[in-house]
Design an enzyme around this catalytic site. Structure first.
Site, PDB file in Angstrom:
ATOM      1  N   ASN A  13       0.853  -1.193   0.000  1.00  0.00           N
ATOM      2  CA  ASN A  13       0.000   0.000   0.000  1.00  0.00           C
ATOM      3  C   ASN A  13       0.895   1.252   0.000  1.00  0.00           C
ATOM      4  OD1 ASN A  13      -1.368   2.266   1.106  1.00  0.00           O
ATOM      5  ND2 ASN A  13      -2.981   0.919   1.882  1.00  0.00           N
ATOM      6  N   GLY A  15       0.437   4.413   0.435  1.00  0.00           N
ATOM      7  CA  GLY A  15       0.223   5.352   1.542  1.00  0.00           C
ATOM      8  C   GLY A  15       0.935   4.874   2.800  1.00  0.00           C
ATOM      9  N   ASP A  72      -1.552  -4.660  10.470  1.00  0.00           N
ATOM     10  CA  ASP A  72      -2.905  -5.046  10.068  1.00  0.00           C
ATOM     11  C   ASP A  72      -3.849  -4.065  10.743  1.00  0.00           C
ATOM     12  OD1 ASP A  72      -4.403  -6.758   8.409  1.00  0.00           O
ATOM     13  OD2 ASP A  72      -5.257  -7.722  10.163  1.00  0.00           O
ATOM     14  N   GLY A 156     -10.086   4.300   2.145  1.00  0.00           N
ATOM     15  CA  GLY A 156     -10.975   3.376   2.859  1.00  0.00           C
ATOM     16  C   GLY A 156     -12.233   4.057   3.383  1.00  0.00           C
ATOM     17  N   LYS A 178      -3.970  13.779  10.046  1.00  0.00           N
ATOM     18  CA  LYS A 178      -4.457  12.417  10.294  1.00  0.00           C
ATOM     19  C   LYS A 178      -3.388  11.589  11.007  1.00  0.00           C
ATOM     20  CE  LYS A 178      -6.108   8.209   8.137  1.00  0.00           C
ATOM     21  NZ  LYS A 178      -6.276   7.412   6.932  1.00  0.00           N
TER      22      LYS A 178
HETATM   23  P1  IMP Z   1      -5.105  -3.996   5.721  1.00  0.00           P
HETATM   24  O1  IMP Z   1      -4.352  -3.377   4.592  1.00  0.00           O
HETATM   25  O2  IMP Z   1      -5.222  -5.461   5.661  1.00  0.00           O
HETATM   26  O3  IMP Z   1      -4.597  -3.509   7.055  1.00  0.00           O
HETATM   27  O4  IMP Z   1      -6.611  -3.487   5.529  1.00  0.00           O
HETATM   28  C1  IMP Z   1      -7.092  -2.437   6.247  1.00  0.00           C
HETATM   29  C2  IMP Z   1      -8.462  -1.995   5.736  1.00  0.00           C
HETATM   30  O5  IMP Z   1      -9.091  -1.339   6.835  1.00  0.00           O
HETATM   31  C3  IMP Z   1      -8.345  -0.958   4.619  1.00  0.00           C
HETATM   32  O6  IMP Z   1      -8.470  -1.530   3.359  1.00  0.00           O
HETATM   33  C4  IMP Z   1      -9.505  -0.027   4.949  1.00  0.00           C
HETATM   34  O7  IMP Z   1     -10.697  -0.536   4.435  1.00  0.00           O
HETATM   35  C5  IMP Z   1      -9.568  -0.078   6.473  1.00  0.00           C
HETATM   36  N1  IMP Z   1      -8.676   0.951   7.057  1.00  0.00           N
HETATM   37  C6  IMP Z   1      -7.582   0.755   7.832  1.00  0.00           C
HETATM   38  N2  IMP Z   1      -7.010   1.924   8.182  1.00  0.00           N
HETATM   39  C7  IMP Z   1      -7.762   2.885   7.595  1.00  0.00           C
HETATM   40  C8  IMP Z   1      -7.662   4.316   7.584  1.00  0.00           C
HETATM   41  O8  IMP Z   1      -6.743   4.950   8.132  1.00  0.00           O
HETATM   42  N3  IMP Z   1      -8.633   4.938   6.878  1.00  0.00           N
HETATM   43  C9  IMP Z   1      -9.644   4.283   6.243  1.00  0.00           C
HETATM   44  N4  IMP Z   1      -9.766   2.974   6.203  1.00  0.00           N
HETATM   45  C10 IMP Z   1      -8.828   2.255   6.894  1.00  0.00           C
END
Ligand code: IMP
Length: 198
Positions: A13, A15, A72, A156, A178
């Protein structure tokens, strides 16, 4: 202080990568991404954030032979008993889509007056794939689920994450604003302190 020269970030990711690089720069740690090393993403089959983060870090450390940092995260809504939780990224199924996830969440919340929710993030740093004592840091960010989307920033669920005390959605904050208060920003601060203290 834990001595690390090089670290692989277990994420693709963009970001998140930028945030991790910013965090680790002052420590003089060289950061590479799993994509740069040609390492495929790990499965995330578990029902807890910490198990998924451990699996991601272990996978990347095993494949690279280097220390690895994984995270995560997700959003947990009180009225939905903690859903979407670990399924946040794939709440509306495949192909993954933030827009469809947000619409699904609005639909699920239609009849609920309790709008409380929080974002959660856990970071795991493993010095090797066999590290029995990984460094673990957590962060939470509390807010509410709005009734309609607003704001262009973040990613997200940010257009739905209402911060009453600021009078803004998290999608209306700058990246710096943020990071200063978010679940990931908080977890990173804790991780940094732990790295310095070890
Ligand atoms: P990961 O990449 O498996 O940790 O997935 C995390 C998911 O949770 C993302 O795809 C978003 O849908 C949500 N998420 C986690 N952190 C954020 C944030 O800072 N803003 C908005 N959505 C988030």
């Amino acid at each position: 202080m834990i001595q690390l020269e090089k670290l692989v970030i277990a994420s693709n990711n963009p970001g998140k990568l930028a945030e991790f690089q910013l965090l680790l720069q002052p420590l003089g740690i060289e950061v590479v991404t799993q994509a740069q090393l040609g390492i495929k993403e790990a499965e995330e089959p578990h029902l807890t954030f910490i198990e998924n983060a451990l699996a991601k870090a272990r996978h990347v450390s095993l494949e690279s032979g280097l220390p690895a940092l994984a995270d995560d995260s997700g959003i947990c809504v009180d009225a939905l008993n903690g859903a979407p939780g670990v399924f946040s990224a794939r709440y509306a199924g495949f192909p993954l889509s933030d827009e469809r996830n947000n619409r699904a969440l609005l639909e699920a919340m239609k009849t609920h007056s309790n709008r409380s929710a929080h974002y959660y993030c856990v970071l795991v740093l493993m010095r090797s794939a066999g590290d029995a004592q990984p460094v673990i840091a957590e962060g939470e960010w509390h807010g509410e689920i709005a009734r309609e989307q607003r704001g262009e920033g973040g990613f997200g669920y940010d257009p739905l994450f209402w911060l009453r005390e600021l009078g803004k959605m998290s999608a209306e904050l700058t990246r710096e604003e943020k990071h200063a208060i978010s679940h990931r920003g908080k977890a990173m601060k804790v991780l940094l302190e732990k790295l310095k203290a070890h």
